[in-house]
Write an enzyme that holds these catalytic residues in place. Structure first.
Site, mmCIF file in Angstrom:
data_model
loop_
_atom_site.group_PDB
_atom_site.id
_atom_site.type_symbol
_atom_site.label_atom_id
_atom_site.label_comp_id
_atom_site.label_asym_id
_atom_site.label_seq_id
_atom_site.Cartn_x
_atom_site.Cartn_y
_atom_site.Cartn_z
ATOM 1 N N HIS A 272 5.300 -9.288 5.178
ATOM 2 C CA HIS A 272 5.759 -9.647 3.834
ATOM 3 C C HIS A 272 5.815 -11.151 3.710
ATOM 4 C CE1 HIS A 272 8.113 -9.606 0.148
ATOM 5 N NE2 HIS A 272 7.646 -8.382 0.003
ATOM 6 N N ASP A 323 6.094 -0.241 1.625
ATOM 7 C CA ASP A 323 4.980 0.703 1.512
ATOM 8 C C ASP A 323 4.797 1.592 2.735
ATOM 9 O OD1 ASP A 323 4.118 0.107 -1.075
ATOM 10 O OD2 ASP A 323 3.181 -1.736 -0.371
#
Ligand code: ACO
Length: 387
Positions: A272, A323
């Protein structure tokens, strides 16, 4: 005094490009805060853990739109408005039935959301109240688009939305043709809560950039859906599932991941731009993924996921993002892999519209600069003389 026109960038003032706008603060916003070191996510003052445990998706939508939790009366009114706006225009239903069955669901969602604007009398009214009503309409109608396309491509009847029940309940009903149990509704509701908003991600940036030109909110959300679709953003959840599904039953998961990393491939669902620890949303999803896998006899998938998590931590020091475990959650619920990103969009529309409303309330055209790297003052060469 007129400003001097500039055709080249002042490299003293704008000395370098921040690739990917890394570290650039583009807006101020009251919608959400992320502490990437602590792994903390806050929506308008409330920790995501508190919301996941206590709230509902509709309550979170109100929070994002108004920066405060609703009273009972306000929540009831919002629920009524959402229910009243669920139906789709006939032309949109016909589009879902007649478009290619092989179309990518996020592309169908993008097109259908854009079409909704054609049937909204307020589409071009760029006033705060009208934009709020349109935010409700898109939030209410997107589940019907996703479920409708899924059923149409399966050759099944496209079901009209229910006139009752939560967004999560009605979506699962329209998708599966039967009313969901309490557990399935709860899991879907939590998924919608934790996907609703997340700082200045790519698709939210798109929503605000479109808003900044004083374009309409349907255009902004259509653009945001296109942005979310990519595998480096929301599209990663489907990519995670495709990775898990291509593993053989006796796969050596550790060796597979190490091989991918050795080839400098990205492992979807990890990493991320902001988090330097586990994404707090992933913790909720991991818990639900485990419970569902146990109930549906899909522990192999879950165990592989844990193994991948451990290899990624050991090899790269990288943790899962939202996700990674959402993929197993949706798969265990019997949802088709290529719908995963659509479910993300169905929730994130609340964050996108909240940001649109915020941007419109304090707008300035978004117009960054570029550093020109091409040549200058080339002589003109007639076409016959070009090689
Ligand atoms: N697998 C393997 N290595 C990774 C991964 C990953 N998933 N993510 C980051 N890295 C490595 C990169 O290879 C790079 O290593 P290097 O410095 O040795 O070259 C380093 O970590 C930094 O990665 P970047 O891609 O430069 O980081 P950036 O902040 O630009 O990207 C992103 C963040 C796009 C999320 C990235 O981690 C990625 O591609 N992840 C996989 C796709 C994904 O899961 N996307 C969903 C993100 S959450 C969301 O949008 C909803």
């Amino acid at each position: 005094m007129t400003k001097k026109a500039v055709d080249t960038i002042d490299t003293d003032k704008y000395p370098h490009v921040n690739k990917g706008l890394d570290g650039i603060v583009a807006f101020s916003s009251s919608k959400s805060a992320i502490d990437g070191d602590k792994g903390e996510l806050i929506y308008a003052g409330y920790n995501i853990d508190t919301l996941a445990e206590n709230s509902t998706f509709e309550e979170v939508a109100f929070l994002l739109w108004f920066d405060r939790l609703p009273t009972r009366k306000e929540l009831d009114e919002l629920n009524d408005q959402l229910v009243a706006e669920r139906h789709l225009p006939d032309t949109v239903v016909n589009y879902l039935k007649n478009t290619s069955k092989d179309a990518e669901p996020m592309s169908v969602l993008r097109t259908a959301t854009s079409m909704l604007g054609d049937f909204d009398e307020e589409a071009e009214i760029n006033e705060p109240e009208a934009n709020f009503r349109k935010s409700i309409r898109m939030t209410a109608k997107m589940p019907a688009i996703i479920a409708g396309f899924q059923r149409a491509r399966d050759g099944k009847e496209v079901l009209a939305p229910l006139k009752e029940g939560s967004t999560a309940y009605d979506f699962l009903y329209m998708l599966n043709g039967e009313r969901p149990g309490e557990k399935a509704e709860k899991v879907m509701d939590i998924c919608l809560i934790i996907h609703a908003e997340h700082g200045m991600n790519a698709s939210t940036f798109v929503s605000r950039a479109v808003c900044s030109t004083q374009s309409d909110i349907y255009s902004a959300i259509t653009g945001a859906i296109g942005s979310l679709k990519g595998p480096l953003h929301g599209g990663a959840n489907a990519a995670v599932m495709n990775m898990l599904l291509q593993l053989d039953d006796d796969a050596d998961v550790e060796a597979y991941i190490k091989e991918q990393l050795a080839e400098r491939k990205k492992i979807m669902g990890f990493g991320h731009r902001v988090y330097r620890t586990i994404d707090p949303r992933a913790k909720h999803l991991q818990k639900m993924a485990k419970e569902l896998a146990e109930e549906t006899d899909m522990m192999t998938l879950y165990n592989w996921s844990e193994q991948i998590q451990s290899v990624m931590k050991n090899e790269k020091g990288i943790d899962p993002n939202v996700d990674f475990f959402s993929a197993t959650v949706y798969y265990s619920m019997g949802i088709k892999t290529d719908l995963f990103t659509c479910i993300f969009a169905m929730s994130r529309v609340t964050g996108w519209t909240a940001h649109f409303l915020e941007q419109a309330g304090n707008n300035r055209l978004i117009r960054p600069r570029q550093l020109y790297t091409g040549k200058k003052n080339l002589p003109w060469v007639p076409i016959e003389e070009r090689s």
